[in-house]
Write a protein that holds these residues in place. Sequence first.
Motif, PDB file in Angstrom:
ATOM      1  N   SER A  46       0.817  -1.320  -0.132  1.00 29.92           N
ATOM      2  CA  SER A  46      -0.054  -0.087  -0.013  1.00 29.92           C
ATOM      3  C   SER A  46       0.701   1.294  -0.158  1.00 29.92           C
ATOM      4  O   SER A  46       0.530   2.251  -0.713  1.00 29.92           O
ATOM      5  CB  SER A  46      -0.703  -0.023   1.141  1.00 29.92           C
ATOM      6  OG  SER A  46      -1.588  -1.164   1.441  1.00 29.92           O
ATOM      7  N   MET A  47       1.738   1.222   0.594  1.00 31.64           N
ATOM      8  CA  MET A  47       2.705   2.470   0.704  1.00 31.64           C
ATOM      9  C   MET A  47       3.583   2.505  -0.389  1.00 31.64           C
ATOM     10  O   MET A  47       3.986   3.709  -0.687  1.00 31.64           O
ATOM     11  CB  MET A  47       3.698   2.438   2.209  1.00 31.64           C
ATOM     12  CG  MET A  47       2.864   2.253   3.456  1.00 31.64           C
ATOM     13  SD  MET A  47       4.095   2.546   4.751  1.00 31.64           S
ATOM     14  CE  MET A  47       4.431   4.056   4.905  1.00 31.64           C
ATOM     15  N   ILE A  48       3.980   1.461  -1.123  1.00 37.86           N
ATOM     16  CA  ILE A  48       4.709   1.606  -2.342  1.00 37.86           C
ATOM     17  C   ILE A  48       3.884   2.371  -3.201  1.00 37.86           C
ATOM     18  O   ILE A  48       4.216   3.033  -4.129  1.00 37.86           O
ATOM     19  CB  ILE A  48       5.200   0.264  -2.764  1.00 37.86           C
ATOM     20  CG1 ILE A  48       6.337  -0.137  -2.000  1.00 37.86           C
ATOM     21  CG2 ILE A  48       5.686   0.263  -4.245  1.00 37.86           C
ATOM     22  CD1 ILE A  48       6.748  -1.607  -2.463  1.00 37.86           C
ATOM     23  N   SER A  49       2.564   1.874  -3.370  1.00 34.36           N
ATOM     24  CA  SER A  49       1.748   2.464  -4.226  1.00 34.36           C
ATOM     25  C   SER A  49       1.426   4.128  -3.750  1.00 34.36           C
ATOM     26  O   SER A  49       1.216   4.731  -4.778  1.00 34.36           O
ATOM     27  CB  SER A  49       0.363   1.809  -4.222  1.00 34.36           C
ATOM     28  OG  SER A  49       0.467   0.297  -4.566  1.00 34.36           O
ATOM     29  N   LEU A  50       1.153   4.383  -2.528  1.00 36.17           N
ATOM     30  CA  LEU A  50       1.029   5.595  -2.248  1.00 36.17           C
ATOM     31  C   LEU A  50       2.114   6.440  -2.580  1.00 36.17           C
ATOM     32  O   LEU A  50       1.795   7.564  -3.057  1.00 36.17           O
ATOM     33  CB  LEU A  50       0.848   5.796  -0.511  1.00 36.17           C
ATOM     34  CG  LEU A  50       0.678   7.039  -0.136  1.00 36.17           C
ATOM     35  CD1 LEU A  50      -0.855   7.509  -0.464  1.00 36.17           C
ATOM     36  CD2 LEU A  50       0.426   6.873   1.502  1.00 36.17           C
ATOM     37  N   PHE A  51       3.478   6.066  -2.238  1.00 33.76           N
ATOM     38  CA  PHE A  51       4.427   7.001  -2.732  1.00 33.76           C
ATOM     39  C   PHE A  51       5.008   6.772  -4.302  1.00 33.76           C
ATOM     40  O   PHE A  51       6.107   7.464  -4.404  1.00 33.76           O
ATOM     41  CB  PHE A  51       5.702   6.781  -1.611  1.00 33.76           C
ATOM     42  CG  PHE A  51       5.476   7.125  -0.357  1.00 33.76           C
ATOM     43  CD1 PHE A  51       5.380   8.569   0.044  1.00 33.76           C
ATOM     44  CD2 PHE A  51       5.169   6.359   0.725  1.00 33.76           C
ATOM     45  CE1 PHE A  51       5.111   9.093   1.336  1.00 33.76           C
ATOM     46  CE2 PHE A  51       4.882   6.684   1.933  1.00 33.76           C
ATOM     47  CZ  PHE A  51       4.821   7.967   2.212  1.00 33.76           C
ATOM     48  N   HIS A  52       4.271   5.980  -4.992  1.00 32.08           N
ATOM     49  CA  HIS A  52       4.751   5.817  -6.352  1.00 32.08           C
ATOM     50  C   HIS A  52       5.961   5.413  -6.471  1.00 32.08           C
ATOM     51  O   HIS A  52       6.796   5.856  -7.307  1.00 32.08           O
ATOM     52  CB  HIS A  52       4.454   7.067  -6.967  1.00 32.08           C
ATOM     53  CG  HIS A  52       3.039   7.809  -7.136  1.00 32.08           C
ATOM     54  ND1 HIS A  52       1.930   7.198  -7.737  1.00 32.08           N
ATOM     55  CD2 HIS A  52       2.468   8.721  -6.334  1.00 32.08           C
ATOM     56  CE1 HIS A  52       0.883   7.724  -7.484  1.00 32.08           C
ATOM     57  NE2 HIS A  52       1.295   8.648  -6.688  1.00 32.08           N
ATOM     58  N   LEU A  53       6.619   4.491  -5.803  1.00 33.77           N
ATOM     59  CA  LEU A  53       7.756   3.840  -5.467  1.00 33.77           C
ATOM     60  C   LEU A  53       7.638   2.826  -6.780  1.00 33.77           C
ATOM     61  O   LEU A  53       6.943   1.919  -6.852  1.00 33.77           O
ATOM     62  CB  LEU A  53       8.263   3.332  -4.265  1.00 33.77           C
ATOM     63  CG  LEU A  53       8.537   4.355  -3.136  1.00 33.77           C
ATOM     64  CD1 LEU A  53       8.668   3.301  -1.852  1.00 33.77           C
ATOM     65  CD2 LEU A  53       9.635   5.170  -3.747  1.00 33.77           C
ATOM     66  N   LYS A  54       8.933   2.627  -7.402  1.00 35.13           N
ATOM     67  CA  LYS A  54       9.160   1.427  -8.503  1.00 35.13           C
ATOM     68  C   LYS A  54       9.582   0.354  -7.544  1.00 35.13           C
ATOM     69  O   LYS A  54      10.396   0.487  -6.668  1.00 35.13           O
ATOM     70  CB  LYS A  54      10.011   1.916  -9.562  1.00 35.13           C
ATOM     71  CG  LYS A  54       9.583   2.837 -10.312  1.00 35.13           C
ATOM     72  CD  LYS A  54      10.655   3.328 -11.553  1.00 35.13           C
ATOM     73  CE  LYS A  54       9.943   4.282 -12.458  1.00 35.13           C
ATOM     74  NZ  LYS A  54      11.058   4.675 -13.391  1.00 35.13           N
ATOM     75  N   MET A  55       9.075  -1.099  -7.869  1.00 45.34           N
ATOM     76  CA  MET A  55       9.547  -2.220  -7.154  1.00 45.34           C
ATOM     77  C   MET A  55      11.070  -2.493  -7.301  1.00 45.34           C
ATOM     78  O   MET A  55      11.654  -3.020  -6.259  1.00 45.34           O
ATOM     79  CB  MET A  55       8.946  -3.665  -7.715  1.00 45.34           C
ATOM     80  CG  MET A  55       7.412  -3.554  -7.183  1.00 45.34           C
ATOM     81  SD  MET A  55       7.124  -3.607  -5.486  1.00 45.34           S
ATOM     82  CE  MET A  55       8.373  -4.880  -4.869  1.00 45.34           C
ATOM     83  N   ASP A  56      11.685  -2.289  -8.598  1.00 47.28           N
ATOM     84  CA  ASP A  56      13.193  -2.068  -8.472  1.00 47.28           C
ATOM     85  C   ASP A  56      13.956  -1.230  -7.519  1.00 47.28           C
ATOM     86  O   ASP A  56      14.873  -1.687  -6.955  1.00 47.28           O
ATOM     87  CB  ASP A  56      13.609  -1.923  -9.852  1.00 47.28           C
ATOM     88  CG  ASP A  56      13.126  -3.035 -10.816  1.00 47.28           C
ATOM     89  OD1 ASP A  56      12.919  -4.224 -10.388  1.00 47.28           O
ATOM     90  OD2 ASP A  56      13.190  -2.616 -12.198  1.00 47.28           O
ATOM     91  N   ASP A  57      13.372  -0.046  -7.450  1.00 42.71           N
ATOM     92  CA  ASP A  57      14.107   1.004  -6.407  1.00 42.71           C
ATOM     93  C   ASP A  57      13.906   0.414  -5.079  1.00 42.71           C
ATOM     94  O   ASP A  57      14.590   0.565  -4.344  1.00 42.71           O
ATOM     95  CB  ASP A  57      13.383   2.151  -6.478  1.00 42.71           C
ATOM     96  CG  ASP A  57      13.721   2.768  -7.806  1.00 42.71           C
ATOM     97  OD1 ASP A  57      14.675   2.527  -8.430  1.00 42.71           O
ATOM     98  OD2 ASP A  57      13.022   3.861  -8.302  1.00 42.71           O
TER      99      ASP A  57
END
Length: 229
Positions: A46-57
């Motif tokens: 959820s937080m990865i989606s919220l902060f628009h982080l890339k999975m590789d990053d």
Amino acid sequence: MEKMIESILLCTAVTVISYLIGLKVFKRYQKPWLNPLYTVTVFIISMISLFHLKMDDYTSGSEVFSLLLGTATVSLAVPLYKHIKLIKRYLLVILLAVLSGTITGVATVVFLTKLLHVNREIMITLIPKSVTAPIALSISQSVGASSSLTLMFVLFSGILSLTIGPSMLKYARIKSGIAKGLALGTSAQAIGAKRAFEWGELEGAMGSIAMITAAIIMSVFAPLILYIY
């Protein structure tokens, strides 16, 4: 360089905050299916989606936790040393119980995948599901399976075993601390061993030993099983 440091700090913060939230939720409601091992995963996504982080990053920025995971794997040897006398006393019981449980788990996977005509890639991804996550991921990578799917199956297997396992043991009127500890440690891995400690030191010790023994058995026999099938 600054961008990389910011990425590491952000990924670390996301992981730590998600863990603290998951731990608080679990302590408040005390439900097996709210174990931090599972809720934290949901919070992180959820937080990865919220902060628009890339999975590789996120993966590269959270390598420190991969390092700690390896350290935790090595620490599994501690219960073996601490309870060496107990292991020697019940060695045959431990080996037979864990071996039969592990073989049953693998045989069930092979049978159902063949019955349902599931492709071989899914089968080899499912086979390591019955051992603790670090070992399962190592086996999965060594045989060319999908590590992400393997981890998902390990988590699902663990929470299912932890949810219905104690009730099944109670329904079957199994009162032996050795049997209860071995059953949870073999089926629900680390969280099963932790749950077994709530019953007593003997149950917890057996749960820890069962988890380690299952991991050793699977590490030795998984390549052979995959070669045969």
